[in-house]
Design a protein around this motif. Sequence first.
Motif, PDB file in Angstrom:
ATOM      1  N   ALA A 143       4.264   1.461  -2.932  1.00 32.33           N
ATOM      2  CA  ALA A 143       4.461   2.735  -1.850  1.00 32.33           C
ATOM      3  C   ALA A 143       3.410   3.807  -2.444  1.00 32.33           C
ATOM      4  O   ALA A 143       2.777   4.440  -1.661  1.00 32.33           O
ATOM      5  CB  ALA A 143       5.702   3.543  -2.228  1.00 32.33           C
ATOM      6  N   ALA A 146       0.136   2.795  -1.126  1.00 35.43           N
ATOM      7  CA  ALA A 146       0.055   2.957   0.287  1.00 35.43           C
ATOM      8  C   ALA A 146      -0.002   4.404   0.648  1.00 35.43           C
ATOM      9  O   ALA A 146      -0.969   4.768   1.700  1.00 35.43           O
ATOM     10  CB  ALA A 146       1.554   2.631   0.916  1.00 35.43           C
ATOM     11  N   ALA A 147       0.463   5.383   0.049  1.00 34.88           N
ATOM     12  CA  ALA A 147      -0.017   6.682   0.073  1.00 34.88           C
ATOM     13  C   ALA A 147      -1.259   7.041  -0.269  1.00 34.88           C
ATOM     14  O   ALA A 147      -1.718   7.877   0.410  1.00 34.88           O
ATOM     15  CB  ALA A 147       1.333   7.686  -0.862  1.00 34.88           C
ATOM     16  N   GLN A 181      -3.545   6.971   2.301  1.00 35.92           N
ATOM     17  CA  GLN A 181      -3.709   7.992   3.553  1.00 35.92           C
ATOM     18  C   GLN A 181      -3.964   9.272   2.408  1.00 35.92           C
ATOM     19  O   GLN A 181      -3.403  10.435   2.852  1.00 35.92           O
ATOM     20  CB  GLN A 181      -2.417   8.059   4.078  1.00 35.92           C
ATOM     21  CG  GLN A 181      -1.859   6.847   4.868  1.00 35.92           C
ATOM     22  CD  GLN A 181      -0.907   6.957   5.647  1.00 35.92           C
ATOM     23  OE1 GLN A 181      -0.777   7.910   6.475  1.00 35.92           O
ATOM     24  NE2 GLN A 181      -0.087   5.832   5.983  1.00 35.92           N
ATOM     25  N   ALA A 186       7.331   9.069   2.705  1.00 40.18           N
ATOM     26  CA  ALA A 186       6.177   9.013   3.353  1.00 40.18           C
ATOM     27  C   ALA A 186       6.448  10.039   4.495  1.00 40.18           C
ATOM     28  O   ALA A 186       5.267  10.737   4.940  1.00 40.18           O
ATOM     29  CB  ALA A 186       5.791   7.680   3.903  1.00 40.18           C
ATOM     30  N   LEU A 197       3.218  11.320   6.505  1.00 41.02           N
ATOM     31  CA  LEU A 197       2.336  10.233   6.704  1.00 41.02           C
ATOM     32  C   LEU A 197       2.619   9.481   8.003  1.00 41.02           C
ATOM     33  O   LEU A 197       3.475   9.615   8.588  1.00 41.02           O
ATOM     34  CB  LEU A 197       2.265   9.366   5.156  1.00 41.02           C
ATOM     35  CG  LEU A 197       1.990  10.078   4.198  1.00 41.02           C
ATOM     36  CD1 LEU A 197       2.155   9.013   2.954  1.00 41.02           C
ATOM     37  CD2 LEU A 197       0.837  10.920   3.898  1.00 41.02           C
ATOM     38  N   THR A 206       4.019   6.677   9.167  1.00 44.52           N
ATOM     39  CA  THR A 206       5.090   5.902   8.452  1.00 44.52           C
ATOM     40  C   THR A 206       4.775   4.377   8.799  1.00 44.52           C
ATOM     41  O   THR A 206       5.086   3.266   8.264  1.00 44.52           O
ATOM     42  CB  THR A 206       6.400   6.281   8.853  1.00 44.52           C
ATOM     43  OG1 THR A 206       6.471   6.435  10.208  1.00 44.52           O
ATOM     44  CG2 THR A 206       6.759   7.581   8.133  1.00 44.52           C
ATOM     45  N   GLU A 247       1.781   2.679   9.467  1.00 46.22           N
ATOM     46  CA  GLU A 247       0.809   2.521   8.636  1.00 46.22           C
ATOM     47  C   GLU A 247       1.138   2.219   7.171  1.00 46.22           C
ATOM     48  O   GLU A 247       0.881   1.449   6.659  1.00 46.22           O
ATOM     49  CB  GLU A 247      -0.240   3.437   8.781  1.00 46.22           C
ATOM     50  CG  GLU A 247      -1.559   2.853   7.924  1.00 46.22           C
ATOM     51  CD  GLU A 247      -2.929   4.131   7.994  1.00 46.22           C
ATOM     52  OE1 GLU A 247      -3.691   3.767   7.099  1.00 46.22           O
ATOM     53  OE2 GLU A 247      -2.926   4.873   8.749  1.00 46.22           O
ATOM     54  N   PHE A 248       2.015   3.283   6.628  1.00 45.29           N
ATOM     55  CA  PHE A 248       2.444   3.224   5.436  1.00 45.29           C
ATOM     56  C   PHE A 248       3.232   1.844   5.220  1.00 45.29           C
ATOM     57  O   PHE A 248       3.154   1.401   4.116  1.00 45.29           O
ATOM     58  CB  PHE A 248       3.392   4.372   5.173  1.00 45.29           C
ATOM     59  CG  PHE A 248       4.005   4.616   3.880  1.00 45.29           C
ATOM     60  CD1 PHE A 248       3.452   4.945   2.786  1.00 45.29           C
ATOM     61  CD2 PHE A 248       5.410   4.043   3.602  1.00 45.29           C
ATOM     62  CE1 PHE A 248       4.004   5.265   1.598  1.00 45.29           C
ATOM     63  CE2 PHE A 248       6.151   3.989   2.315  1.00 45.29           C
ATOM     64  CZ  PHE A 248       5.227   4.554   1.446  1.00 45.29           C
ATOM     65  N   THR A 300       1.092  -1.199   5.063  1.00 43.18           N
ATOM     66  CA  THR A 300       0.313  -1.174   3.668  1.00 43.18           C
ATOM     67  C   THR A 300       1.336  -1.599   2.597  1.00 43.18           C
ATOM     68  O   THR A 300       0.966  -2.396   1.775  1.00 43.18           O
ATOM     69  CB  THR A 300      -0.535   0.258   3.393  1.00 43.18           C
ATOM     70  OG1 THR A 300      -1.156   0.621   4.479  1.00 43.18           O
ATOM     71  CG2 THR A 300      -1.250   0.284   2.125  1.00 43.18           C
ATOM     72  N   MET A 301       2.436  -0.818   2.397  1.00 44.59           N
ATOM     73  CA  MET A 301       3.292  -0.853   1.432  1.00 44.59           C
ATOM     74  C   MET A 301       3.683  -2.614   1.450  1.00 44.59           C
ATOM     75  O   MET A 301       3.835  -3.307   0.113  1.00 44.59           O
ATOM     76  CB  MET A 301       4.590  -0.272   1.379  1.00 44.59           C
ATOM     77  CG  MET A 301       5.507  -0.209   0.505  1.00 44.59           C
ATOM     78  SD  MET A 301       6.831   1.030   0.466  1.00 44.59           S
ATOM     79  CE  MET A 301       7.615   0.383   1.909  1.00 44.59           C
TER      80      MET A 301
END
Length: 237
Positions: free
Chosen positions: A131, A134-135, A138, A170, A175, A177, A179-180, A183-184
């Motif tokens: 996480a 992933a952040a 961004q 997120a 962010l 979310t 995409e988050f 990615t996560m």
Amino acid sequence: MSKNLGITLGLIMAAVLAAGLLVALNGRDGATETPSAQPAPAGQDPTAPTSAPTAPTAPADLLVRENSRYLDQVEDSPVTVVEFLDFECEACRAQFPVMEQIREDYDGRINMVIRYFPLPGHTNSEPAAAAVEAAAQQDALEEMYARMYETQAEWGESRESQAEVFVGFAEDLDLDTDEFVRTMESPDTQERVASDFEDGVALGVQGTPTIFVNGRLAPSMPTHEVLSAMIDAELEG
């Protein structure tokens, strides 16, 4: 945690624990997952003063990779502090205020790098690292890094996945979310976290937090005074 990553981390930790058992059989302290049992990095004499300017250093190529995450990056800085951490580790949470004070005191003078080292015994440490990664993709590394420690008491030590909690973080940070989550959950992110873990194992890291100052291993749970002394020695050197 994905099945493949779980197997990878399990095999690595099994090797580490096996090595610790051999050491214990020889009459020395065995390896544990606690910060008090931090070993010396590869090639370093464990009895040498960690703050001595002439102390051997850990290999630079293992300490910081091209894709390593910087909380602070200062061009031409002579000092880099690297922390191997686990966001579900209570000792890391206790160390967090010290690291934040160091960042404030040395703002604009040192680099601060974090490396993911999710201990297999913590159900949500790898998802938390994913996480944060992933952040970071961004441009919200620092915000998610801090949020994990500030809320650890709410989600840490759970035997159930807290991925939805992290998605909520997120959302709070505005962010993307979708995409988050992609990615996560992606294999690339899981491999990214596993790669940090493998570098830590290669350096002799067995517990968290483990902190290096220009490759020199800091004592277990270093105080602000100890870290400042190590950093000052490098800045003055």
